[in-house]
Write a protein that holds these residues in place. Structure first.
Motif, short mmCIF file in Angstrom:
data_model
loop_
_atom_site.label_atom_id
_atom_site.label_comp_id
_atom_site.label_asym_id
_atom_site.label_seq_id
_atom_site.Cartn_x
_atom_site.Cartn_y
_atom_site.Cartn_z
N GLU A 61 0.76 4.28 6.15
CA GLU A 61 1.99 2.60 6.11
C GLU A 61 2.61 2.65 6.51
N ILE A 62 4.24 3.52 6.19
CA ILE A 62 5.58 3.17 6.34
C ILE A 62 5.62 2.97 7.67
N CYS A 63 4.97 4.27 8.47
CA CYS A 63 4.84 4.28 10.22
C CYS A 63 4.04 2.59 9.85
N ALA A 64 3.16 1.94 9.25
CA ALA A 64 2.69 1.05 9.99
C ALA A 64 3.89 -0.26 10.19
N ASN B 65 12.63 5.08 1.80
CA ASN B 65 12.02 6.12 1.03
C ASN B 65 11.21 7.38 2.14
N VAL B 66 11.01 6.72 3.21
CA VAL B 66 10.94 7.02 4.20
C VAL B 66 10.77 9.17 4.38
N GLU B 67 12.57 8.85 4.47
CA GLU B 67 12.39 10.58 4.28
C GLU B 67 11.66 11.40 2.89
N ARG C 49 0.50 -1.27 0.05
CA ARG C 49 -0.55 0.25 -0.37
C ARG C 49 0.74 1.45 -0.40
N ALA C 50 1.61 1.39 1.01
CA ALA C 50 2.75 2.40 1.22
C ALA C 50 3.29 2.40 -0.59
N ARG C 51 3.90 1.76 -1.22
CA ARG C 51 4.06 2.02 -3.02
C ARG C 51 3.41 2.71 -3.11
N ILE C 52 2.15 1.65 -3.47
CA ILE C 52 0.85 1.91 -4.44
C ILE C 52 0.64 3.80 -3.99
N ALA D 190 -0.98 5.31 12.34
CA ALA D 190 -0.13 3.90 11.99
C ALA D 190 -1.03 3.60 13.04
N ALA D 191 -0.31 3.91 14.16
CA ALA D 191 -0.67 3.14 15.74
C ALA D 191 -2.50 2.61 15.60
N GLN D 192 -2.97 3.47 15.23
CA GLN D 192 -4.57 2.94 15.67
C GLN D 192 -4.60 2.01 14.29
N ASN D 193 -4.14 2.37 13.17
CA ASN D 193 -4.29 1.15 12.57
C ASN D 193 -3.81 -0.17 12.37
#
Length: 525
Positions: free
Chosen positions: A95-98, A125-127, A79-82, A514-517
């Motif tokens: 999504e990266i954080c999740a 790629n987070v930055e 999902r992060a990539r998309i 992300a924490a909630q997800n």
């Protein structure tokens, strides 16, 4: 299975593989015994759909998988990539954080089970994603400010003083202002009937207020002078000298700049230049105009003004001082060093120039003896100046002499309680202490003290928000950090600082969501 065969072919046939996974899903949904396979089939079809570019359909399959398993790491990464491909950077960051949170939870479980797991690692790629989210929000804020014509309040007294101190005439003007009884000037303004004389007296008042750090009163006097000037010009009875008019517009330029009304400041300085005949004051005015251009994002035009200022006054230390700052912004520290050295040659008693040169020399890895020479000169010239010990602390910190740095910062704080920088720097020094000596609460208190002194101290606010996020135990505490960052945008006028502030905020929001997800019950990052 046919779908896997098509997926693994060389070259792969992802679209046809997805069709076969669809058939398998239909069968699995019709048979209760195949329920456990459904999630894997949706995951596999999602992977195929991503590969052949059916991104929205792939996201639909991802949603099915996550509805059954919130901590499915591969799907989170997909999902992060998309989302990134679709330009939905905020969603990608969540999504990266999740994914990172899932890795951390797995890491903890593995340690509890006596295994040696791999350290959690964020996506490469987070930055870039984080910066993209921050830039989008910063651009939106800037556009909205332009649309509304947003005005800022004056910055903190310390910020204004630091700006004025960059000019070589500061100390002389300060001494002259302190010798004038401003009450006498106020009485003259209230008793004189000739508007032309009143205007000239108001300009004197502005100077006294400005160089005795009564900035709010100086701003009010500038507005009063400007209103009176318009009245005089409308009556066609003006006999105010060009020198006085040039000074009025120079002060209008200064205070418009301080409230970030950049186009109005630019216009005021240009009107001053039309009237000013003194070459030294013309050079100073051009330097101030260059500062407005820098803040407007027009660095090349700013440099051109500085070049012109040198033609007006070839010995101007102000030009070298401010051109050095332009070099720093451009990350050309060698040129910054050269200009600061020229500034000091023209004005050996310019303490702020020596302090800035010392910090540049550290970055340029110049011999420590040369740095020490400048610091000794500063201590001799200004033994009670907070900034001297602030920089001494920064030098000690750069040399990893943390305890010595803290001592210098303490002295800087004691000398000037309105200077937020040593408070912030001391907090950063405490962070660098060995594990046994760190005190997050004390660090937090120092950052908060810096912000109490100067609410516009964005570096303190950003580090405070990061620290508060690390210490946050509940979702409400994390939301408080986001709210704090939202409020801070009201004070943030520098575009680069606004970008960083927006980026920190983006990360805070993404971590919270992300924490909630992934189903965490607390916000322990």
């Amino acid at each position: 299975m046919k779908a896997f065969e098509l997926f693994k072919r060389n070259p792969p046939e992802y679209e046809e593989a997805a069709d076969w996974f669809s058939k398998a899903i239909t069968i699995a949904e019709a048979h209760e015994s195949l329920v456990p396979q459904r999630i894997a089939l949706y995951n596999n079809r999602s992977a195929c759909r991503e590969r052949f570019g059916a991104l929205e359909l792939s996201l639909e399959d991802c949603a099915v998988v996550l509805a059954a398993n919130k901590t499915h790491a591969k799907v989170r990464r997909r999902r992060a990539r998309i989302f990134e491909k679709l330009g939905r950077h905020a969603d990608a960051l969540v999504e990266i954080c999740a994914d990172l949170l899932i890795q951390r939870e797995d890491f903890k479980r593995s340690l509890q089970q006596g295994r040696t797991p791999e350290q959690p690692a964020p996506a490469e790629n987070v930055e870039a994603v984080m910066r993209a989210v921050g830039k989008q929000r910063a651009d939106e804020i800037i556009a909205e400010r332009k649309r509304l014509g947003t005005k800022f309040k004056l910055p903190s007294p310390n910020t204004i003083t630091q700006l004025l101190m960059t000019y070589v005439k500061y100390s002389e003007r300060k001494s002259q202002a302190e010798a004038i009884n401003v009450v006498d000037l106020e009485n003259q303004v209230n008793s004189i009937e000739d508007d032309n004389v009143v205007l000239e007296t108001l300009v004197q008042m502005v100077t006294v207020y400005t160089y005795t750090k009564r900035y709010q009163e100086a701003q009010a006097a500038v507005e009063r002078a400007l209103t009176l000037l318009q009245k005089i010009e409308a009556s066609s009875s003006s006999h105010v000298s060009s020198k006085c008019l040039a000074e009025i517009w120079r002060y209008v330029g200064l205070f418009r700049h301080l409230t970030h009304e950049l186009s109005e400041s630019d216009e005021a300085y240009r009107r001053s230049l039309e009237l000013e005949t003194d070459s030294l004051l013309r050079a100073e005015t051009r330097v101030k105009l260059a500062g407005v251009l820098v803040d407007s994002g027009e660095a090349d035009k700013a440099e051109a003004e500085l070049v012109q200022a040198l033609k007006e006054d070839p010995e101007s230390s102000d030009v070298y001082m401010h051109r050095a700052q332009l070099h720093v912004i451009r990350r050309d520290l060698q040129s910054a060093q050269a200009d600061l050295e020229k500034c000091i040659k023209a004005a050996p008693d310019h303490v702020l120039a020596r302090l800035r040169l010392a910090t540049v020399l550290i970055h340029n890895q110049v011999d420590s003896m040369e740095i020490e020479e400048h610091m000794l000169a500063c201590e001799k010239l200004a033994p009670d100046m907070s900034e001297v010990y602030q920089v001494k602390g920064e030098i000690a910190l750069a040399n990893n002499e943390i305890e010595t740095a803290i001592q210098h910062f303490d002295k800087a704080i004691a000398l000037d309680s309105t200077n937020p920088v040593p408070l912030y720097n001391k907090g950063m020094a405490l962070i660098q202490l060995p594990d046994g000596g760190r005190d997050p609460q004390r660090t937090k208190d120092l950052f908060e003290a810096a912000l109490k002194v100067d609410p516009t101290c964005m570096v303190a606010l950003m580090r405070l928000s990061e620290l508060k996020l690390q210490l946050a135990a509940t979702f409400d505490q994390a939301r408080d950090v986001v709210d704090m960052l939202d409020r801070a945008t009201v004070h943030c006028r520098d575009n680069d600082e606004l970008l960083e502030l927006s980026t920190v905020r983006a990360m805070a929001i993404a971590q919270l969501e992300a924490a909630q997800n992934v189903g965490l019950t607390s916000f322990q990052m």
